[in-house]
Structure formats: C-alpha cells, structure tokens
Design an enzyme around this catalytic site. Structure first.
Site, PDB file in Angstrom:
ATOM      1  N   CYS A 202      -0.409   4.143   2.131  1.00 34.47           N
ATOM      2  CA  CYS A 202      -0.185   3.983   3.577  1.00 34.47           C
ATOM      3  C   CYS A 202       1.276   4.256   3.927  1.00 34.47           C
ATOM      4  O   CYS A 202       1.565   4.874   4.947  1.00 34.47           O
ATOM      5  CB  CYS A 202      -0.504   2.565   4.041  1.00 34.47           C
ATOM      6  SG  CYS A 202      -2.008   1.873   3.392  1.00 34.47           S
ATOM      7  N   ASP A 203       2.200   3.753   3.119  1.00 38.70           N
ATOM      8  CA  ASP A 203       3.610   3.703   3.528  1.00 38.70           C
ATOM      9  C   ASP A 203       4.551   4.544   2.677  1.00 38.70           C
ATOM     10  O   ASP A 203       5.747   4.605   2.973  1.00 38.70           O
ATOM     11  CB  ASP A 203       4.094   2.233   3.494  1.00 38.70           C
ATOM     12  CG  ASP A 203       3.279   1.357   4.433  1.00 38.70           C
ATOM     13  OD1 ASP A 203       2.903   1.851   5.509  1.00 38.70           O
ATOM     14  OD2 ASP A 203       2.999   0.200   4.088  1.00 38.70           O
TER      15      ASP A 203
ATOM     16  N   CYS B 186       0.828  -1.210   0.000  1.00 45.82           N
ATOM     17  CA  CYS B 186       0.000   0.000   0.000  1.00 45.82           C
ATOM     18  C   CYS B 186       0.860   1.256   0.000  1.00 45.82           C
ATOM     19  O   CYS B 186       1.342   1.687   1.047  1.00 45.82           O
ATOM     20  CB  CYS B 186      -0.915  -0.021   1.223  1.00 45.82           C
ATOM     21  SG  CYS B 186      -1.880   1.482   1.391  1.00 45.82           S
TER      22      CYS B 186
END
Ligand code: NAP
Length: 346
Positions: free
Chosen positions: A139-140, A136
């Site tokens: 997300c990261d 992701c």
C-alpha cells in the site's frame, strides 16, 4: 431467507469468507456476506500470490479476491458493508449488531473475520501510523522512493515486505529480535540475496521519531547478542542503543484474530483470541465452534497455517458444515412437528 431471518450469514470477505459464500450460494442458502472493516482481507494487501494452486505464473492478491467475489455473486451471494460489533448467540435465530446500526438475524453464521496486523508497541507508533509508519508495504511502499527504511519481523511477511520495498527504497534493513529467521527458506534466501536488503540481528525497535507533518525521520534500535533485547532494555540491563535516520518503518510481526465481538459470547476462544473449532476434541477437521449453528473459517481459527489456500479450504468446509447443520435442524423441526398432535379440524 424466512421472514427477515437469513439461513446463512458469512462474516468477512477475505478468501475464507468468499469461499464459504461460493459454497453456500451453490447450495441455495442465499448467503449474506458482511464485508467487514477490511473488505477482501489480507490478500488485498499482497502483490503476487505464487503458491495458490492453479496459477503457475502467480496471481495478484487483489485479482484473486475480485474474481472470488464475482464468482460468489454469480451464484447469488449478497454483499453488505459493515462488520459485526456485537452478537447474541445464546439462542436461535442468532442476532448480529452491525457497525452500520442494523441488526441481522440468521440461523447459521460462518465467522471468517480474519486477523489484523500486530503493532510493536514502540514509542511514537500511535502518532505515526499512516505517516511513514505502515503495516502494508504494497500500500505505502511507493511513498518511500530513495528512503532508507526498516522492516520489523523475521517471518515470510517481513521478507515479502522487504523485497517489495527494495524496489523503491535506497536501503531496507530487516530488524529481527533473534539471529534466526522464522521465514520459509525460499523467502529468506531471496531477501538475503538482495543487494539492497540488510539484516539487523538480535535487534528491536523501541521508538520512532517524526511528526505527522514531516513523517518518520528516525528510529531507536536496541540490540543484544543473546536476542530479545527489548525486555533487557526495559529491565535496565546493558544493551546497545542506536539512533538511525530512516524515512519509513514497516511492521510485519504477524497478526491478531478479529474476534472482539465474540468475547462475550459462548464461542470458545484460545489464549490468543483465535476461535476454537471442533469443541468436542474428537471431531477431525470440522469448523464447528462451541455454539450450535456458528462455524469458523480461515485465519480467525487457524494460527498455524494462515495460507490463502488453507483459508479457501476451511471456508468451503464451514459452508458445507453449515449446510449439513441447517438440514439436520430442519429434519429435527419436521420430526417434532409430526409429533405435535393437530387440533381437530386443522
Ligand atoms: P509470523 O510467521 O508469525 O512471523 C512473525 C515474525 O515477527 C516472527 O519472526 C517473530 O519473531 C516476529 N515478532 C512477533 N512479535 C514481535 C514483536 N513484538 N517484536 C518483534 N518481532 C516480533 O507472521 P507472518 O510473517 O505474518 O506470517 C504469517 C503466516 O503467513 C505464516 O504462515 C507465513 O508463512 C504466511 N505468509 C506466507 C507468505 C508467502 O508464502 N508468500 C507471505 C506472508 C505470510 P520470532 O521469530 O522471534 O517469533
């Protein structure tokens, strides 16, 4: 809900589950939504959704989900944490054993459990997932400012991840096993035109280096001019092997349907684990599964389209199909009751 038996349980709270919940709640079925292991589903991992009808300027994936949940709650849907671990679908009511230890009983079930990111199978991935290896980018990605990173895959997800990561990373290399992308032309063009995005064609990832302390420090890539180099490498054939220094690796190679809890039930799954709908084969566009009272919606039953808007569409269809099925079983029960002779004095 009659006694402790619900009329409708919706498993999953992504766009398909929320759409089913809105329709079910507006039909007074008081749906209970089991939020699942990834509440909100895959849209919560996306930045802007540009192709959902009605949002000409795009809409954030998280915002779309939050608004959908609000809409379902407004009509009376209830939400509960937990996912289904196992299900007894052999008779009525259906019994669902949850990860929380509870058992929920329901007459109708909409399975909208979606799909989860697939892993490549490279050496080191088990140890490094979450430590520089991710599925992701939204997300990261921000952890990779100034890094060189790899994105594995050649579909729309890989292009989206690469473009997002290019905001933070020094360089992004898309590693694709063939020399032709699967992505839509518009997404492919954006990635190809970006100065910080490069492509490693006919190339696959076989190992990731690093540790949980240091994160990802490098990777091993194999390539072959005919594509699919990994199987050739594993068969001992001659392929180019290259060690690269990278600070992050992102997987974007598609998804697997979340149907483990259905494997021991009569619900029919296809060879990849997707729920098969319209079991009679001649019923066009129905969400019915092989089990009476069980319906399916969204990515869990749709390996082909997997769009937010199609998931919302099949979610609404599943709730409408469930409503019709509940009404028909009520009618059957009422008809049967009329035929049962009553005792004198009743
Ligand atoms: P996808 O379209 O199935 O693409 C998966 C990619 O990963 C393919 O290029 C495939 O290679 C590659 N791949 C699969 N298994 C692999 C393995 N073991 N090792 C190396 N590479 C592997 O999946 P997706 O990109 O997640 O997209 C799924 C659906 O969501 C699509 O319908 C897509 O259009 C949609 N989507 C849309 C958007 C958007 O419109 N903004 C964004 C994301 C996703 P091959 O090509 O060789 O098979």
């Amino acid at each position: 809900m009659a006694g402790d038996v619900h009329d409708l349980v919706v498993a999953g709270s992504g766009v398909a589950g929320l759409s089913a919940a809105v329709y079910g709640a507006r039909s007074d079925l008081d749906p209970l939504v089991l939020e699942g292991d990834e509440p909100g589903g895959q849209l919560t991992l996306t930045t802007d959704v540009e192709n959902y009808l009605g949002f000409p300027d795009g809409v954030g994936g998280m915002e779309l989900i939050q608004r959908g949940k609000e809409q379902a709650e407004q009509f009376g849907a209830q939400f509960r944490h937990g996912s289904i671990e196992s299900a007894d679908l052999d008779g009525q009511p259906l019994a669902l054993s949850l990860s929380t230890g509870e058992t929920v009983r329901t007459r109708a079930l909409v399975v909208a459990t979606g799909a989860s990111a697939r892993w490549v199978g490279a050496d080191g991935e088990d140890e490094l997932m979450g430590y520089g290896l991710s599925t992701c980018a939204t997300c990261d990605g921000a952890f990779h400012r100034g890094d060189d990173v790899l994105v594995v895959g050649g579909g729309d997800s890989a292009m989206e991840e690469a473009l997002f990561l290019a905001k933070f990373a020094d360089s992004v290399t898309v590693v694709h096993r063939r020399d032709e992308l699967r992505a839509s032309e518009i997404m492919a063009e954006r990635a190809r035109d970006h100065e910080d995005v490069a492509f490693a064609w006919n190339t696959e990832l076989v190992a990731i280096d690093g540790s949980r302390e240091e994160g990802v420090t490098g990777a091993t890539l194999v390539s072959h001019p005919d594509g699919y180099p990994r199987e050739k490498y594993e068969a001992g054939e001659d392929v180019d092997v290259e060690a690269v220094d990278v600070g992050g690796v992102f997987y974007a190679i598609g998804h697997e349907p979340n149907t483990a809890f259905l494997r021991d039930t009569p619900v029919a799954l296809d060879g990849d684990g997707y729920v098969q709908t319209a079991p009679d084969g001649d019923a066009w566009a129905t969400t019915e599964t092989a089990v009476s009272g069980v319906f399916a919606a969204g990515d869990v039953m749709d390996p082909d389209y997997q769009q937010a808007v199609t998931a919302a569409g099949t979610g609404s269809m599943a709730a409408l199909d469930a409503e019709e099925w509940l009404a028909s079983t009520d009618a059957t029960a009422a008809g049967a009751a009329e035929l049962v002779p009553t005792e004198a004095g009743d």
